[in-house]
Motif scaffolding. Structure first.
Motif, short mmCIF file in Angstrom:
data_model
loop_
_atom_site.label_atom_id
_atom_site.label_comp_id
_atom_site.label_asym_id
_atom_site.label_seq_id
_atom_site.Cartn_x
_atom_site.Cartn_y
_atom_site.Cartn_z
N GLY A 121 0.83 -1.19 0.00
CA GLY A 121 0.00 0.00 0.00
C GLY A 121 0.87 1.25 0.00
N TRP A 122 0.55 2.19 -0.87
CA TRP A 122 1.36 3.39 -1.02
C TRP A 122 0.53 4.64 -0.75
CZ3 TRP A 122 6.53 4.21 -2.38
CH2 TRP A 122 7.27 3.06 -2.73
N ILE A 123 1.16 5.64 -0.15
CA ILE A 123 0.59 6.99 -0.08
C ILE A 123 1.33 7.81 -1.12
CG2 ILE A 123 0.07 8.99 1.35
CD1 ILE A 123 0.34 7.20 3.79
N VAL A 124 0.60 8.30 -2.11
CA VAL A 124 1.23 8.93 -3.28
C VAL A 124 0.68 10.35 -3.48
CG1 VAL A 124 1.65 6.72 -4.44
CG2 VAL A 124 -0.52 7.92 -4.81
N PRO A 125 1.41 11.19 -4.22
CA PRO A 125 0.90 12.54 -4.52
C PRO A 125 -0.37 12.44 -5.36
CG PRO A 125 3.26 12.37 -4.99
CD PRO A 125 2.77 10.98 -4.76
N PRO A 126 -1.17 13.49 -5.38
CA PRO A 126 -2.42 13.48 -6.16
C PRO A 126 -2.18 13.24 -7.64
CG PRO A 126 -2.38 15.33 -4.64
CD PRO A 126 -1.00 14.73 -4.60
N ALA A 127 -3.17 12.62 -8.29
CA ALA A 127 -3.11 12.40 -9.73
C ALA A 127 -2.95 13.72 -10.46
CB ALA A 127 -4.38 11.69 -10.21
N SER B 97 -2.54 11.81 -1.36
CA SER B 97 -2.51 12.95 -0.43
C SER B 97 -1.15 13.63 -0.48
CB SER B 97 -2.79 12.50 1.01
OG SER B 97 -2.73 13.62 1.89
N ALA B 98 -1.17 14.96 -0.33
CA ALA B 98 0.06 15.73 -0.19
C ALA B 98 0.14 16.36 1.20
CB ALA B 98 0.13 16.82 -1.25
#
Length: 319
Positions: A204-210, A236-237
């Motif tokens: 599972g990754w927390i990534v910058p917004p599309a 999320s940023a």
């Protein structure tokens, strides 16, 4: 003696005409714009008509239910905002000097230099000029550039992209921005040797917004390895959310290395030993070439340049 022949002197341009342009842009209706400026509608109409006659163009299309700026109008509105912001800044500086303060500087930065460059620079300024007021904003580069254009910020530490108009910007590069993977302390992957992207493809990754540059490069990094980008993601940023989410889960976050190191130094997160070749473009110090820096802004600029030598090993000429 200098012979001033600016068009606005010949045209006897009034500050109220600039205020009217901005009010019309915001209200879309001359009656409401006149109310905002505490003048009658006929007086507002005459101010606009006089300006259009001087410029010999129509600044607004008159519609059945209001007014819409023409291309000429959009240009004048943009410059009116800048001129009024500059006049406000001049007033603030004079009032600050009258009150015994040195003035104010408004600085904008993206997150990483906001964490590692701005604090030592601000400390230098406060050591030498304790009465100088510093206002700092942390935002994305496009937002900061828009605020610089409208005179709300004096100096940026941010990025320039291809789509930005650079004709009136001065840019002094500082450094590229590497990124890394961040997890909670005690995460099971921290003890794994020779970690590769293949080992974390199902994590599972927390990534910058599309739509963000880093999100694009993050997904491209997987594709270049012949792997599908992770589908178990949270976008999320927001750093407060990201660090809290990491602390209570086994998710992984992609973040600027300087930011990750800051949180890791406080024991909040740990940096995962995983190569992340999706670094961001270089950032630098950005100012407007068509505006003079105030004395307060010059002091902050020199502090930023002095701090950049310590933080990034980058030597820049002082103002």
């Amino acid at each position: 003696m200098t012979n001033y022949t600016h068009w606005f002197i010949r045209a006897r341009l009034k500050t109220r005409q600039l205020l009217l342009l901005v009010a019309l842009a915001e209200e879309g209706n001359i009656h409401r714009a006149a109310q905002v400026l505490n003048m009658t509608q006929p007086a507002a109409s005459k101010l606009l008509k006089d300006l259009e006659e001087v410029l010999e163009v129509s600044l607004f299309d008159r519609l059945p239910r209001g007014m819409r700026p023409t291309w000429y109008g959009e240009t004048m509105i943009r410059h009116a905002r800048v001129a009024l912001a500059s006049l406000n800044q001049a007033h603030d500086e004079v009032m600050a000097l009258k009150a015994g303060r040195f003035g104010q500087v408004n600085v904008g930065a993206i997150t990483a230099p906001g964490l590692v460059l701005l604090p030592p620079a601000a400390a230098m300024v406060k050591r030498d000029q304790p009465n100088l007021r510093i206002a700092l904003e942390i935002e994305t580069s496009p937002v900061l550039l828009d605020r610089l254009e409208h005179g709300k910020l004096d100096i940026l530490v941010a990025r320039l992209f291809a789509e930005h108009d650079k004709s009136k910007l001065r840019y002094e590069a500082l450094t590229e921005e590497p990124v890394c993977a961040m997890v909670r302390p005690g995460h099971p992957l921290l003890g794994m040797a020779g970690l590769t992207l293949r080992d974390v493809v199902s994590a599972g990754w927390i990534v910058p917004p599309a739509g963000s540059v880093l999100r694009h490069r993050f997904e491209l990094m997987y594709q270049e390895e012949g792997l599908p980008p992770p589908i178990n993601v949270i976008e999320s940023a927001a750093l407060l959310f990201i660090t809290r989410m990491l602390q209570q889960s086994d998710m992984i976050a992609v973040l600027a290395t300087d930011v990750a190191r800051y949180y890791a130094s406080h024991g909040i997160v740990a940096v995962l030993p995983l190569a992340m070749p999706c670094h961001m473009d270089a950032f630098g110090i950005i100012t407007r070439t068509d505006r003079l820096l105030s004395p307060a802004a010059k002091i902050m600029m020199n502090a930023l340049k002095a701090a950049s030598l310590t933080v990034y090993g980058k030597r820049l000429d002082p103002e």
